[in-house]
Every structure is written in C-alpha cells, then in structure tokens.
Motif scaffolding. Structure first.
Motif, PDB file in Angstrom:
ATOM      1  N   CYS A  85      60.224 105.500   5.610  1.00  0.00           N
ATOM      2  CA  CYS A  85      59.669 106.296   6.717  1.00  0.00           C
ATOM      3  C   CYS A  85      60.273 105.886   8.046  1.00  0.00           C
ATOM      4  CB  CYS A  85      58.153 106.117   6.758  1.00  0.00           C
ATOM      5  SG  CYS A  85      57.349 107.017   8.113  1.00  0.00           S
ATOM      6  N   ALA A  86      60.643 106.873   8.855  1.00  0.00           N
ATOM      7  CA  ALA A  86      61.157 106.645  10.198  1.00  0.00           C
ATOM      8  C   ALA A  86      60.200 107.148  11.262  1.00  0.00           C
ATOM      9  CB  ALA A  86      62.505 107.350  10.369  1.00  0.00           C
ATOM     10  N   CYS A  87      59.195 107.924  10.854  1.00  0.00           N
ATOM     11  CA  CYS A  87      58.303 108.537  11.844  1.00  0.00           C
ATOM     12  C   CYS A  87      57.014 107.745  12.058  1.00  0.00           C
ATOM     13  CB  CYS A  87      57.961 109.967  11.438  1.00  0.00           C
ATOM     14  SG  CYS A  87      56.837 110.103  10.024  1.00  0.00           S
ATOM     15  N   GLY A  88      56.694 106.875  11.128  1.00  0.00           N
ATOM     16  CA  GLY A  88      55.474 106.076  11.238  1.00  0.00           C
ATOM     17  C   GLY A  88      54.216 106.796  10.787  1.00  0.00           C
ATOM     18  N   LYS A  89      54.342 108.006  10.268  1.00  0.00           N
ATOM     19  CA  LYS A  89      53.156 108.788   9.899  1.00  0.00           C
ATOM     20  C   LYS A  89      52.871 108.810   8.399  1.00  0.00           C
ATOM     21  CE  LYS A  89      53.364 111.775  13.919  1.00  0.00           C
ATOM     22  NZ  LYS A  89      53.559 113.126  14.422  1.00  0.00           N
ATOM     23  N   SER A  90      53.734 108.208   7.610  1.00  0.00           N
ATOM     24  CA  SER A  90      53.521 108.218   6.160  1.00  0.00           C
ATOM     25  C   SER A  90      52.231 107.491   5.801  1.00  0.00           C
ATOM     26  CB  SER A  90      54.709 107.546   5.462  1.00  0.00           C
ATOM     27  OG  SER A  90      54.440 107.409   4.076  1.00  0.00           O
TER      28      SER A  90
ATOM     29  N   CYS B 153      58.644 107.020   2.763  1.00  0.00           N
ATOM     30  CA  CYS B 153      58.415 108.375   3.257  1.00  0.00           C
ATOM     31  C   CYS B 153      57.542 109.135   2.255  1.00  0.00           C
ATOM     32  CB  CYS B 153      59.763 109.088   3.407  1.00  0.00           C
ATOM     33  SG  CYS B 153      59.636 110.846   3.790  1.00  0.00           S
ATOM     34  N   ASP B 154      56.551 109.857   2.773  1.00  0.00           N
ATOM     35  CA  ASP B 154      55.723 110.709   1.904  1.00  0.00           C
ATOM     36  C   ASP B 154      55.823 112.179   2.297  1.00  0.00           C
ATOM     37  OD1 ASP B 154      54.221 110.959   4.190  1.00  0.00           O
ATOM     38  OD2 ASP B 154      52.327 110.335   3.272  1.00  0.00           O
ATOM     39  N   GLY B 155      56.780 112.497   3.183  1.00  0.00           N
ATOM     40  CA  GLY B 155      56.980 113.880   3.598  1.00  0.00           C
ATOM     41  C   GLY B 155      56.208 114.265   4.851  1.00  0.00           C
ATOM     42  N   ALA B 156      55.427 113.332   5.417  1.00  0.00           N
ATOM     43  CA  ALA B 156      54.618 113.641   6.597  1.00  0.00           C
ATOM     44  C   ALA B 156      55.471 113.976   7.821  1.00  0.00           C
ATOM     45  CB  ALA B 156      53.677 112.480   6.918  1.00  0.00           C
ATOM     46  N   HIS B 157      56.758 113.638   7.788  1.00  0.00           N
ATOM     47  CA  HIS B 157      57.650 113.915   8.923  1.00  0.00           C
ATOM     48  C   HIS B 157      58.029 115.388   9.020  1.00  0.00           C
ATOM     49  CE1 HIS B 157      60.396 113.606   5.491  1.00  0.00           C
ATOM     50  NE2 HIS B 157      61.115 114.491   6.169  1.00  0.00           N
TER      51      HIS B 157
ATOM     52  N   ALA C  54      63.658 112.094  10.199  1.00  0.00           N
ATOM     53  CA  ALA C  54      64.086 112.176   8.803  1.00  0.00           C
ATOM     54  C   ALA C  54      64.024 110.765   8.248  1.00  0.00           C
ATOM     55  CB  ALA C  54      65.506 112.719   8.701  1.00  0.00           C
ATOM     56  N   PRO C  55      63.727 110.624   6.971  1.00  0.00           N
ATOM     57  CA  PRO C  55      63.620 109.278   6.404  1.00  0.00           C
ATOM     58  C   PRO C  55      64.972 108.573   6.345  1.00  0.00           C
ATOM     59  CG  PRO C  55      63.451 110.926   4.686  1.00  0.00           C
ATOM     60  CD  PRO C  55      63.453 111.675   5.980  1.00  0.00           C
TER      61      PRO C  55
HETATM   62  S1  FES Z   1      59.999 109.853   7.789  1.00  0.00           S
HETATM   63 FE1  FES Z   1      57.902 109.365   8.013  1.00  0.00          FE
HETATM   64  S2  FES Z   1      56.950 110.434   6.415  1.00  0.00           S
HETATM   65 FE2  FES Z   1      59.039 110.889   6.160  1.00  0.00          FE
END
Ligand code: FES
Length: 71
Positions: free
Chosen positions: A16-21, A27-31, A37-38
């Motif tokens: 995960c790169a967004c911190g929202k997973s 990464c769980d697709g939350a981005h 992008a992961p």
């Molecule tokens: S990059 Fe954070 S959920 Fe995919």
C-alpha cells in the motif's frame, strides 16, 4: 513508529502507498479512484524486509530509517 517486519517468500507483492488499506502493509484496492498506486515488489529469494509504516521513507516501500528521526 516501527516498520512492518516481514519474512517474505519469493513472489510478487503489492504494498500500500496510500495508507488506506485495511490490510496494511498490503494493498487491498482502497486506493482506487485516488492518485495512488501500490508499490509492486518482486522478491527473488526468501528474506526479511522492513516495510515503511510512517510513509516518509525515501526508499518506499522499504524502511530507510526516517522513522527514527520523527518526533
Ligand atoms: S495503494 Fe493503498 S490500498 Fe492500494
């Protein structure tokens, strides 16, 4: 804030790169729908890695020790 310490087997990983997973550090697709992008990482040999949790590393997704200088 300490990094995620993982023992990874050979394979392809998406961190995960967004911190929202809800499955950090993966990464769980939350981005989806965001600018993020992961991080895709290929691991060729089983090894231990430190994955950044503070999102400040200059070598993301790997920890570079920046967390040690954060207040
Ligand atoms: S990059 Fe954070 S959920 Fe995919």
């Amino acid at each position: 804030m300490e990094p995620f310490i993982l023992d990874l087997e050979p394979g392809t990983y998406y961190f995960c790169a967004c911190g929202k997973s809800s499955n950090l550090p993966y990464c769980d697709g939350a981005h989806q729908g965001s600018e993020f992008a992961p991080h895709q990482v290929e691991i060729s040999e089983a090894r231990k890695v430190g994955i950044c949790k503070c999102l400040q590393s200059k070598t993301t997704p790997f920890c570079d020790g920046t967390n040690l200088n954060l207040a």
